[in-house]
Structures are given as structure tokens and as C-alpha cells.
Scaffold this motif. Structure first.
Motif, PDB file in Angstrom:
ATOM      1  N   GLY A 153      34.354  55.074  36.845  1.00  0.00           N
ATOM      2  CA  GLY A 153      33.750  54.592  38.501  1.00  0.00           C
ATOM      3  C   GLY A 153      34.339  53.209  38.760  1.00  0.00           C
ATOM      4  N   HIS A 154      34.912  52.045  38.213  1.00  0.00           N
ATOM      5  CA  HIS A 154      34.820  51.087  38.380  1.00  0.00           C
ATOM      6  C   HIS A 154      36.412  50.485  38.777  1.00  0.00           C
ATOM      7  CE1 HIS A 154      30.924  49.757  38.456  1.00  0.00           C
ATOM      8  NE2 HIS A 154      30.476  50.727  38.166  1.00  0.00           N
ATOM      9  N   ILE A 155      37.631  51.927  38.416  1.00  0.00           N
ATOM     10  CA  ILE A 155      38.764  51.318  38.600  1.00  0.00           C
ATOM     11  C   ILE A 155      39.319  50.510  39.863  1.00  0.00           C
ATOM     12  CG2 ILE A 155      38.795  53.289  36.508  1.00  0.00           C
ATOM     13  CD1 ILE A 155      40.264  54.581  39.100  1.00  0.00           C
ATOM     14  N   VAL A 168      31.277  46.431  48.116  1.00  0.00           N
ATOM     15  CA  VAL A 168      29.668  46.461  47.569  1.00  0.00           C
ATOM     16  C   VAL A 168      29.694  46.324  46.292  1.00  0.00           C
ATOM     17  CG1 VAL A 168      28.854  47.578  50.147  1.00  0.00           C
ATOM     18  CG2 VAL A 168      28.935  48.586  48.048  1.00  0.00           C
ATOM     19  N   CYS A 169      30.608  46.335  45.712  1.00  0.00           N
ATOM     20  CA  CYS A 169      29.719  46.288  44.181  1.00  0.00           C
ATOM     21  C   CYS A 169      29.696  45.273  43.673  1.00  0.00           C
ATOM     22  CB  CYS A 169      31.092  46.899  43.414  1.00  0.00           C
ATOM     23  SG  CYS A 169      31.049  46.445  41.461  1.00  0.00           S
ATOM     24  N   PRO A 170      28.044  45.018  43.248  1.00  0.00           N
ATOM     25  CA  PRO A 170      28.241  43.494  42.869  1.00  0.00           C
ATOM     26  C   PRO A 170      28.858  43.397  41.506  1.00  0.00           C
ATOM     27  CG  PRO A 170      26.289  45.051  42.210  1.00  0.00           C
ATOM     28  CD  PRO A 170      27.198  46.122  42.696  1.00  0.00           C
ATOM     29  N   TYR A 171      29.228  43.781  40.564  1.00  0.00           N
ATOM     30  CA  TYR A 171      30.353  43.191  39.635  1.00  0.00           C
ATOM     31  C   TYR A 171      31.939  43.170  40.308  1.00  0.00           C
ATOM     32  CZ  TYR A 171      27.060  44.383  36.304  1.00  0.00           C
ATOM     33  OH  TYR A 171      26.678  43.887  35.790  1.00  0.00           O
ATOM     34  N   HIS A 172      32.428  43.925  41.110  1.00  0.00           N
ATOM     35  CA  HIS A 172      33.657  43.255  41.276  1.00  0.00           C
ATOM     36  C   HIS A 172      34.020  43.361  42.967  1.00  0.00           C
ATOM     37  CE1 HIS A 172      33.173  46.606  37.855  1.00  0.00           C
ATOM     38  NE2 HIS A 172      33.990  45.070  37.104  1.00  0.00           N
ATOM     39  N   GLY A 173      33.504  44.113  43.377  1.00  0.00           N
ATOM     40  CA  GLY A 173      33.495  44.358  45.188  1.00  0.00           C
ATOM     41  C   GLY A 173      34.493  45.860  45.893  1.00  0.00           C
ATOM     42  N   ASP A 174      35.464  45.383  44.973  1.00  0.00           N
ATOM     43  CA  ASP A 174      36.185  46.055  45.497  1.00  0.00           C
ATOM     44  C   ASP A 174      36.923  47.784  45.141  1.00  0.00           C
ATOM     45  OD1 ASP A 174      38.323  44.743  45.064  1.00  0.00           O
ATOM     46  OD2 ASP A 174      39.774  45.068  47.052  1.00  0.00           O
ATOM     47  N   CYS A 175      35.891  47.389  43.718  1.00  0.00           N
ATOM     48  CA  CYS A 175      36.291  48.845  42.869  1.00  0.00           C
ATOM     49  C   CYS A 175      36.132  49.864  43.532  1.00  0.00           C
ATOM     50  CB  CYS A 175      35.683  48.928  41.624  1.00  0.00           C
ATOM     51  SG  CYS A 175      34.030  48.786  41.516  1.00  0.00           S
ATOM     52  N   LEU A 176      36.870  50.905  42.999  1.00  0.00           N
ATOM     53  CA  LEU A 176      37.170  52.012  43.547  1.00  0.00           C
ATOM     54  C   LEU A 176      34.779  52.874  43.949  1.00  0.00           C
ATOM     55  CD1 LEU A 176      37.673  55.493  43.864  1.00  0.00           C
ATOM     56  CD2 LEU A 176      36.588  55.591  41.634  1.00  0.00           C
TER      57      LEU A 176
END
Ligand code: ADP
Ligand code: ZN
Length: 290
Positions: A153-155, A168-176
Motif C-alpha cells: 500500500g505504500h509504493i 497524508v502518509c505520516p511516513y512517506h507523504g505522497d505514497c499510494l
């Protein structure tokens, strides 16, 4: 055989009792609060159920490596009280039966390949597009893992030219997940996904990201079926858009009959088990763990 299943979600827990045929005899649902309170309810539910195995499909990340010292733990969750919680260990203290353990989405993939939309196939992918984006895989008939469970889900995906949203991903911002899960829709458009049905630009961007993800999964894992569920997929017009863009992106490169306009509707599908996939999958993990 009576098998217990626990669908351990970040907002709710579903516990049930079923069997190897996929029948579910009973189920209860309660909100996820503290580990003590929530697991207390789990222990009392199963106390007199005479189960011979338990399967847990859990929110994550979790440790699924049986050789690891922290096997059976929920590890990195933002839910602080559940961080480094030994859920399998606690269950073992209460029930002296084999315990199967994997991610909620791997459980759902296992259920769909055992009893649902991918029945009879030895590989399938299950993707949920909800509060987060999670993807589980069954490969060669088994839950797929390496160092740990994959986090598909984080690709990273290519940005849509009309999308300036930062993610909005707290780890990657604009991942999937950061671009396409329910909370991303809500933040980008200032409305919940449920209220955006009539805005085509929303679904043009959403399907652009989901289709890229599925293309990548097809290229890397070549699953025999892809099952897509979760709250956002309740938008009925979304899946046809995703299928169309998957075919356009692949551009005929993977030359198999499933990836053609005639067959894609049967290749990328909604869950055969509906909202039962999670609990059924946990029971399937219990069957597997035994
Ligand atoms: P969870 O992922 O927590 O298990 P869901 O799969 O129901 O739960 O996903 C919840 C997310 O899906 C929320 O962000 C919600 O706004 C969104 N959602 C729920 N129903 C719909 C819908 N009909 N259309 C679009 N988005 C939806
Ligand atoms: Zn991410």
C-alpha cells in the motif's frame, strides 16, 4: 472442526467461530480500545467455545517471522497502546491451541482464494482501499512473506498532472496510501469519499493511482486474480475506471487472456465474500496454523 477467528482492526475487532468449509457459526464485534479491555472481551468470547485452533488477521505492521523473538507482536502501529503488543503470546496464555497469525489483508486474500472470488486458484492478491491501503498476497497457495509481510500500500506512484495534493502518509507523504486512501480523498477535496460520488475529477485521479498500483503488482507478482475491497471501492463506478486504466497502462505487454477488455472484469473483481472476507480469512489462518 471448530476454528476461532479474530479480525483485529484498528477501529473494531470481529471475533467468530467457523470451520474448514468456510461456514461461520457466530460472530461478535466490538470497538478497539486498550489492549487490556479489548483482549479481555476476546478471551471471554472464546472461553467456552471449544475451539481447536485460532487465526488472527491483524492490523499492522506486525511481526510474522516465526524465527523472530518478537513473532506475534503488533510492532510499529501509530496506536500507541498497541505498539509492541504481543497479541499471539497473550492468546497462547489463555488458549492452548495452535494459532495462525498474519496481516488482515493477507487473511482476506487467503479467504478469497479458499472460498471466495479466487477459489481454486493458487495465487491471488487482496487490496483494501479504506482508512489505509493494504494489500495481501497468496502465492503458491500460501500467505506471502519475505523478511516480513510486504507493504504494497505504500509504493510510489507517478503523480497525476492535475493533482497538487501533498499526500497524508505520516511516513512517506505522497505514497499510494498517502494519495489514494479514504483520508487522502477527504483532505484533498474537503469532503468524505461518500459525498464525492458526483465529481468525475475525483475518480479520474483516484483510478489513475489505483491502476498504477495494480499494474505494478501484476508486473511483479503476476497474481492469478486481484480482489479489491474496502470502503472507497463502494463507489460502483470506480472499479470499471481502474480496470480500463490498467489495460491502457499495460498496453498489451503482458499477453495473457485475463488482461484483455473481454476478461478484465473477471480478473480484477470485488470480494466474493463481501464484508466477511476479514473474519473468514482469520478463520482460514486458524485452519492453516493447525
Ligand atoms: P477500514 O479501512 O477502517 O477497515 P473502511 O474500509 O470502511 O474501513 O474504510 C473507511 C474509509 O472509506 C473512510 O475514509 C471513508 O470515508 C471511506 N468510504 C467509506 N464508504 C465510502 C463510499 N461509499 N465511497 C467512498 N469512500 C467511502
Ligand atoms: Zn506511506
Amino acid at each position: 472442526m471448530r476454528i476461532g477467528g479474530i479480525e483485529a482492526g484498528g477501529t473494531k475487532f470481529v471475533c467468530g467461530v467457523g470451520d474448514e468449509q468456510g461456514e461461520i457459526y457466530e460472530r461478535v464485534t466490538f470497538p478497539t480500545t486498550t489492549p487490556e479491555e479489548t483482549m479481555g472481551k476476546v478471551f471471554s468470547f472464546f472461553q467456552d467455545k471449544e475451539i481447536e485452533a485460532i487465526g488472527v488477521g491483524s492490523f499492522g505492521p506486525i511481526d510474522v517471522d516465526r524465527a523472530s523473538e518478537t513473532y506475534g507482536y503488533i510492532t510499529q502501529t501509530p496506536k500507541v497502546k498497541w505498539k509492541n503488543y504481543n497479541i499471539v503470546g497473550e492468546l497462547k496464555n489463555h488458549f492452548h491451541v495452535p494459532i495462525g497469525f498474519h496481516t488482515d489483508v493477507t487473511a482476506a486474500a487467503l479467504a478469497e482464494s479458499t472460498w471466495g472470488a479466487a477459489k481454486g486458484l493458487d495465487s491471488c492478491l487482496y487490496m483494501t482501499v479504506g482508512t489505509g491501503i493494504g494489500v495481501g498476497a497468496v502465492i503458491d497457495g500460501k500467505p506471502f512473506q519475505g523478511l516480513t509481510h510486504p507493504e504494497m500500500g505504500h509504493i510510489l506512484v507517478k503523480r497525476h498532472p492535475n493533482d497538487p495534493f501533498e499526500g497524508v502518509c505520516p511516513y512517506h507523504g505522497d505514497c499510494l496510501e498517502g494519495l489514494a486512501a479514504g483520508p487522502a480523498l477527504e483532505k484533498r477535496w474537503n469532503k468524505k469519499g461518500q459525498e464525492l460520488t458526483d465529481q468525475p475529477e475525483v475518480w479520474e485521479i483516484e483510478s489513475y493511482y489505483l491502476a498504477q498500483a495494480l499494474m505494478n503488482y501484476i508486473l511483479v507478482l503476476s497474481p492469478k486474480k486481484i480482489v479489491v475491497g474496502g470502503g472507497v471501492m463502494k463507489q460502483e463506478h470506480l472499479l470499471p475506471l481502474v480496470r480500463k486504466q490498467v489495460l491502457e497502462l499495460l498496453n498489451g505487454y503482458v499477453a495473457v487472456p485475463e488482461l484483455t477488455p473481454e476478461s478484465i472484469d473477471r480478473y480484477i473483481v470485488l470480494p466474493g465474500l463481501g464484508d466477511n472476507a476479514g473474519l473468514a480469512g482469520s478463520i482460514a489462518l486458524g485452519v492453516n496454523g493447525k
